[in-house]
Design an enzyme around this catalytic site. Structure first.
Site, PDB file in Angstrom:
ATOM      1  N   THR A   1     -14.766 -50.345  32.679  1.00 48.90           N
ATOM      2  CA  THR A   1     -15.953 -49.758  32.050  1.00 48.90           C
ATOM      3  C   THR A   1     -16.372 -48.507  32.828  1.00 48.90           C
ATOM      4  O   THR A   1     -16.390 -48.530  34.062  1.00 48.90           O
ATOM      5  CB  THR A   1     -17.101 -50.793  32.040  1.00 48.90           C
ATOM      6  OG1 THR A   1     -16.635 -51.957  31.380  1.00 48.90           O
ATOM      7  CG2 THR A   1     -18.328 -50.237  31.328  1.00 48.90           C
TER       8      THR A   1
ATOM      9  N   GLY B   1      -7.304 -61.352  35.498  1.00 44.81           N
ATOM     10  CA  GLY B   1      -8.686 -61.151  35.048  1.00 44.81           C
ATOM     11  C   GLY B   1      -9.579 -62.148  35.770  1.00 44.81           C
ATOM     12  O   GLY B   1     -10.152 -61.847  36.814  1.00 44.81           O
TER      13      GLY B   1
ATOM     14  N   GLU C   1     -16.520 -69.451  31.247  1.00 46.82           N
ATOM     15  CA  GLU C   1     -15.789 -70.515  31.950  1.00 46.82           C
ATOM     16  C   GLU C   1     -15.856 -70.283  33.467  1.00 46.82           C
ATOM     17  O   GLU C   1     -16.026 -71.234  34.239  1.00 46.82           O
ATOM     18  CB  GLU C   1     -14.331 -70.557  31.463  1.00 46.82           C
ATOM     19  CG  GLU C   1     -14.163 -71.013  30.011  1.00 46.82           C
ATOM     20  CD  GLU C   1     -14.710 -70.022  28.962  1.00 46.82           C
ATOM     21  OE1 GLU C   1     -14.667 -68.793  29.196  1.00 46.82           O
ATOM     22  OE2 GLU C   1     -15.194 -70.483  27.909  1.00 46.82           O
TER      23      GLU C   1
ATOM     24  N   GLY D   1     -24.171 -58.087  39.714  1.00 51.32           N
ATOM     25  CA  GLY D   1     -23.795 -57.553  38.399  1.00 51.32           C
ATOM     26  C   GLY D   1     -24.110 -58.518  37.270  1.00 51.32           C
ATOM     27  O   GLY D   1     -24.507 -58.106  36.176  1.00 51.32           O
TER      28      GLY D   1
ATOM     29  N   GLU E   1     -17.536 -59.336  33.602  1.00 44.13           N
ATOM     30  CA  GLU E   1     -18.172 -59.774  34.862  1.00 44.13           C
ATOM     31  C   GLU E   1     -18.089 -61.295  35.029  1.00 44.13           C
ATOM     32  O   GLU E   1     -18.993 -61.935  35.561  1.00 44.13           O
ATOM     33  CB  GLU E   1     -19.585 -59.226  34.989  1.00 44.13           C
ATOM     34  CG  GLU E   1     -19.546 -57.701  34.973  1.00 44.13           C
ATOM     35  CD  GLU E   1     -20.711 -57.020  35.614  1.00 44.13           C
ATOM     36  OE1 GLU E   1     -21.317 -57.600  36.517  1.00 44.13           O
ATOM     37  OE2 GLU E   1     -21.005 -55.885  35.199  1.00 44.13           O
TER      38      GLU E   1
ATOM     39  N   GLY F   1     -29.322 -62.462   5.428  1.00 50.73           N
ATOM     40  CA  GLY F   1     -28.489 -62.779   4.264  1.00 50.73           C
ATOM     41  C   GLY F   1     -27.332 -61.797   4.136  1.00 50.73           C
ATOM     42  O   GLY F   1     -26.794 -61.323   5.141  1.00 50.73           O
TER      43      GLY F   1
ATOM     44  N   ILE G   1     -30.567 -64.685   8.716  1.00 51.50           N
ATOM     45  CA  ILE G   1     -31.888 -64.402   8.134  1.00 51.50           C
ATOM     46  C   ILE G   1     -31.819 -63.181   7.205  1.00 51.50           C
ATOM     47  O   ILE G   1     -32.483 -63.132   6.176  1.00 51.50           O
ATOM     48  CB  ILE G   1     -32.937 -64.215   9.266  1.00 51.50           C
ATOM     49  CG1 ILE G   1     -33.175 -65.579   9.932  1.00 51.50           C
ATOM     50  CG2 ILE G   1     -34.246 -63.609   8.739  1.00 51.50           C
ATOM     51  CD1 ILE G   1     -33.993 -65.534  11.204  1.00 51.50           C
TER      52      ILE G   1
END
Ligand code: CAA
Length: 380
Positions: A158, A131, A367, A242, A363, A339, A337
């Site tokens: 994708t 990867g 890291e 990309g 993409e 809740g 916000i």
């Protein structure tokens, strides 16, 4: 925030905003729930020139610049983040490299129908065992006369379930390391190519991804994109573009969450007044808006450098790193916000949070972006 946008850039942004409000937002929750590919919306994006934004009109695209593309990506992703990534893969990861490195014959067959949105493309780099360390791929392309025979597998691709053509990276000479990788344009109905079942993802569920398997899949030499051994550099330079698209997608997701949090804070009452009157909420909204604008400036800077033809690897990495991590913070605060309601499937806040998460992974993970940035910083 409107820093010196041209009339054309404003027009494309407004067109996409209107399209997203009418065609994407009302359907996004259903597509998410059913993992449904938005075929009709993608067809309409093609008709609007948005599947090949930066491809010249003579090759079927809209002939616009990278800033326009970033504006379009933010607006489309604001309506539906899954549709956003379908569009970004078609634009940045498929059409851009086929235009940049392709011969006219390759552009005719593999670009024109994609830039106009008639066909869908995908970028097949990632593998089960490689990867982040993309150069470690196992897929091979063995030369046999004027053909190459592909064997191996790719995953998390994708647009894979829908794509008609793939840009595939494979080893043509392992002894040369990353310089032994080449790129190929492969139709998905080629003998020897099969697809796995669509992946079941946490977010961006309107977009499909799947594994692709190659078993003795023969392609002509004329389907090689660029020279033998150019594949890794093609992949890296393509990802520089990309990452601008994914950063813009992260902006769109965060903006959706912020706008909905503002509307809710104005409406929801607690302790006798709308919660927007409480400083605790105001400070959250202030941080969300500030971080969103800061991310947008990074995205526009990277896109402007791309338009100027300047290498923008570090700037794209900064834009993606900051925008993707900002998007998770902003969408998480939007849940806070709202809740208890924010945690319910009936509220869009949880979908924005799920959608934002992948922008720190695909993409190039955060890291990897830090590696690209620190390498530029250390080079000075
Ligand atoms: N443009 C052009 N050339 C580049 C480049 C760039 N941006 N980056 C590197 N190169 C060149 C270098 O100059 C070097 O060239 P030489 O052979 O002439 O020396 C060569 O490529 C190798 O460079 P590195 O030594 O820096 O390469 P590396 O093996 O150390 O890896 C890396 C670098 C940044 C970690 C890279 O492997 C990387 O980006 N990994 C992440 C992969 C990734 O982003 N995958 C995403 C999959 S696609 C996807 O997610 C699609 C989707 O679903 C939406």
């Amino acid at each position: 925030m409107d820093i010196e946008l041209t009339d054309e850039q404003r027009q494309v942004r407004d067109l996409c905003r209107e399209f997203a409000a009418k065609e994407l937002r009302p359907n996004a929750r259903r597509w998410d729930e059913h993992h449904e590919f938005p075929a009709e919306a993608v067809r309409q994006l093609g008709a609007m020139g948005l599947m090949g934004v930066a491809i010249p009109a003579e090759w079927g695209g809209a002939g616009m610049d990278a800033v326009s593309y970033a504006l379009a990506m933010e607006e489309i992703s604001r309506g539906c983040a899954g549709t956003g990534v379908i569009m970004s893969v078609s634009n940045s990861l498929y059409c851009d490299p086929v235009f940049k490195y392709g011969t006219d014959a390759q552009r005719e067959r593999f670009l024109r129908p994609h830039a106009s949105g008639a066909k869908l493309g995908a970028f097949a780099l990632t593998e089960p065992a490689s990867g982040s360390d993309a150069a470690e791929m196992r897929t091979v392309a063995v030369r046999r006369g004027d053909r190459y025979v592909l064997d191996g597998s790719k995953n998390y691709i994708t647009n894979g379930p829908q794509a008609e053509h793939l840009l595939v990276f494979a080893m043509t000479d392992r002894s040369k390391g990353h310089r032994g990788i080449s790129a190929f344009l492969v139709p998905t109905d080629a003998p020897g190519l099969t697809r796995g079942k669509p992946d079941d993802k946490v977010g961006i569920r309107a977009s499909g991804s799947c594994s692709i398997f190659f078993e003795g899949c023969a392609v002509e030499e004329s389907q090689r994109l660029g020279g033998e051994g150019d594949g890794f550099k093609i992949a890296m330079a393509t990802l520089d573009g990309g990452r601008i698209g994914i950063a813009a997608q992260a902006l769109g997701i965060a903006r959706a969450a912020l706008e909905e949090a503002v509307a809710y804070a104005r409406d929801r009452k607690a302790f006798g007044q709308p919660i927007a009157q409480f400083q605790a909420i105001q400070f959250m909204l202030a941080d969300m808006a500030t971080e969103l604008d800061a991310a947008r400036l990074l995205v526009w800077r990277a896109a402007t450098l791309k338009d100027r033809g300047v290498r923008h690897s570090a700037e794209s990495a900064m834009a993606k790193l900051y925008a993707s991590e900002m998007s998770e913070r902003v969408t998480s605060r939007a849940i806070q916000i709202h809740g208890g309601l924010g945690y319910m499937r009936e509220c869009d806040a949880e979908r924005h949070w799920r959608d934002s998460r992948i922008t720190q992974i695909y993409e190039g993970t955060s890291e990897i972006q830090r590696l690209v940035i620190s390498s530029a910083v250390l080079k000075g």
